[in-house]
Design a protein around this motif. Structure first.
Motif, mmCIF file in Angstrom:
data_model
loop_
_atom_site.group_PDB
_atom_site.id
_atom_site.type_symbol
_atom_site.label_atom_id
_atom_site.label_comp_id
_atom_site.label_asym_id
_atom_site.label_seq_id
_atom_site.Cartn_x
_atom_site.Cartn_y
_atom_site.Cartn_z
ATOM 1 N N ASP A 268 -8.959 -2.299 -4.381
ATOM 2 C CA ASP A 268 -7.694 -2.500 -3.678
ATOM 3 C C ASP A 268 -6.709 -1.381 -3.994
ATOM 4 O OD1 ASP A 268 -8.409 -4.958 -2.444
ATOM 5 O OD2 ASP A 268 -8.080 -5.978 -4.348
ATOM 6 N N LEU B 297 -4.780 -3.556 3.567
ATOM 7 C CA LEU B 297 -4.163 -2.543 2.712
ATOM 8 C C LEU B 297 -4.187 -1.160 3.369
ATOM 9 C CD1 LEU B 297 -5.539 -3.721 -0.741
ATOM 10 C CD2 LEU B 297 -3.227 -4.023 0.159
ATOM 11 N N THR C 168 -7.588 1.580 -2.062
ATOM 12 C CA THR C 168 -7.271 1.430 -0.648
ATOM 13 C C THR C 168 -5.780 1.611 -0.397
ATOM 14 O OG1 THR C 168 -9.108 -0.153 -0.500
ATOM 15 C CG2 THR C 168 -7.618 -0.032 1.376
ATOM 16 N N ILE C 169 -4.935 1.170 -1.321
ATOM 17 C CA ILE C 169 -3.496 1.440 -1.207
ATOM 18 C C ILE C 169 -3.248 2.944 -1.277
ATOM 19 C CG2 ILE C 169 -1.257 1.139 -2.329
ATOM 20 C CD1 ILE C 169 -2.229 -1.644 -3.216
ATOM 21 N N LEU D 99 -1.296 -0.460 5.679
ATOM 22 C CA LEU D 99 0.035 -0.220 5.122
ATOM 23 C C LEU D 99 0.556 1.176 5.458
ATOM 24 C CD1 LEU D 99 -0.240 -1.894 1.601
ATOM 25 C CD2 LEU D 99 1.025 -2.735 3.578
ATOM 26 N N SER E 61 2.533 -4.548 10.060
ATOM 27 C CA SER E 61 1.950 -4.912 8.773
ATOM 28 C C SER E 61 1.709 -6.416 8.690
ATOM 29 C CB SER E 61 2.868 -4.465 7.633
ATOM 30 O OG SER E 61 2.996 -3.068 7.615
#
Length: 300
Positions: free
Chosen positions: A150, A100, A153-154, A103, A132
């Protein structure tokens, strides 16, 4: 500095960050995530101080107020990105975090178009997708159910993109990459220690227990790697920098095998190859097209 030299420096930064991922994970066995950020960047500030002083003595003009405001913005973006990644590691897996975070190779060219109104070279788009996919395969080829960690983290990946765009703008415009490094390190150190004191318990034993990780992250992952990034990005673009810095995932896997006895699956090796091909494409395709057309390549 040529673009190739700049990209090799970014590759070095990716290697340092890849090794630092291990330190980030193990440090939280004894120390809170925000305290870790504050202390690592306090060390990084001390590392950057003599270099920034040397740069200042050689500079013909002082940093303008406008550029200093940009330095502060860059530091705030760095602190927000580092904090969301570090806190996210508390409730997500290393596999998910590695993928992540990567990205940002997709978010950076998108934000470059939206914020700066600059169109990257067309090769950036397939290379970002390739990087990616490579990171995903290198991380195991699976994602567990998304957690709060998560989501953080994005958010971290978006903020890393903002930080890279800021570095590309303000390091290049001011011509003072080391002053930028010092400013963003100091902001992260002060904010990290302040928020850590407010929200996280700490003890001398906890700091001592995480001291090797703090010193590695402060001296190398923060101090050296970010200064290298700031210098190199004066000679390349944020989307291209994102591709080369995505090698962090490749080096994290390598050091995991070397230092922790971890293994890489067949899919992981394929992912390594895809990341490498993405970096080659970004570097070679514009040059090959330039030679064929006999003119200057479009901005990458």
């Amino acid at each position: 500095m040529t673009r190739i030299q700049a990209n090799l420096l970014l590759l070095l930064a990716g290697a340092i960050w890849g090794a630092g991922f291990i330190a980030q994970s193990t440090a939280m066995q004894t120390l809170g995530p925000i305290w870790f950020i504050g202390l690592r960047f306090a060390v990084a500030t001390l590392v950057a101080l003599p270099f920034a002083r040397w740069e200042q003595m050689r500079a013909e003009t002082a940093v303008s107020r406008r550029d200093m405001a940009g330095f502060v913005l860059t530091g705030l973006a760095l602190f927000a990105a580092a904090s969301s990644q570090q806190v996210g590691l508390l409730t997500t897996t290393v596999t998910n975090s590695g993928f992540l975070t990567g990205l940002y190779v997709v978010f950076t060219p998108i934000l470059t178009v939206l914020i700066l109104r600059r169109r990257p070279h067309w090769v950036i788009w397939p290379a970002a997708v390739m990087a990616s996919v490579g990171i995903f395969l290198l991380s195991g080829g699976t994602l567990a159910a998304l957690t709060v960690g998560d989501m953080l983290t994005i958010l971290c990946a978006v903020l890393w993109s903002v930080q890279m765009i800021c570095v590309g703008v303000f390091a290049g415009r001011s011509g003072r990459p080391l002053a930028l490094s010092l400013t963003q390190f100091a902001i992260c150190g002060v904010l990290g220690c302040a928020f850590g004191a407010l929200f996280e318990p700490v003890s001398l034993a906890a700091i001592t227990g995480a001291l090797p990780e703090i010193l590695y992250a402060g001296l190398f992952s923060s101090g050296l790697a970010f200064m290298v990034q700031n210098i190199a990005q004066r000679y390349t673009t944020a989307p291209q920098a994102a591709i080369f810095l995505s090698s962090e995932a490749l080096f994290a896997a390598f050091f995991g095998v070397l230092l922790l006895g971890e293994t890489i699956s067949t899919a992981g090796y394929i992912g390594c190859g895809i990341i490498f091909l993405a970096m080659l494409a970004v570097e070679l395709v514009p040059e090959l097209l330039r030679e064929r057309r006999g003119n200057t390549p479009a901005e990458v």
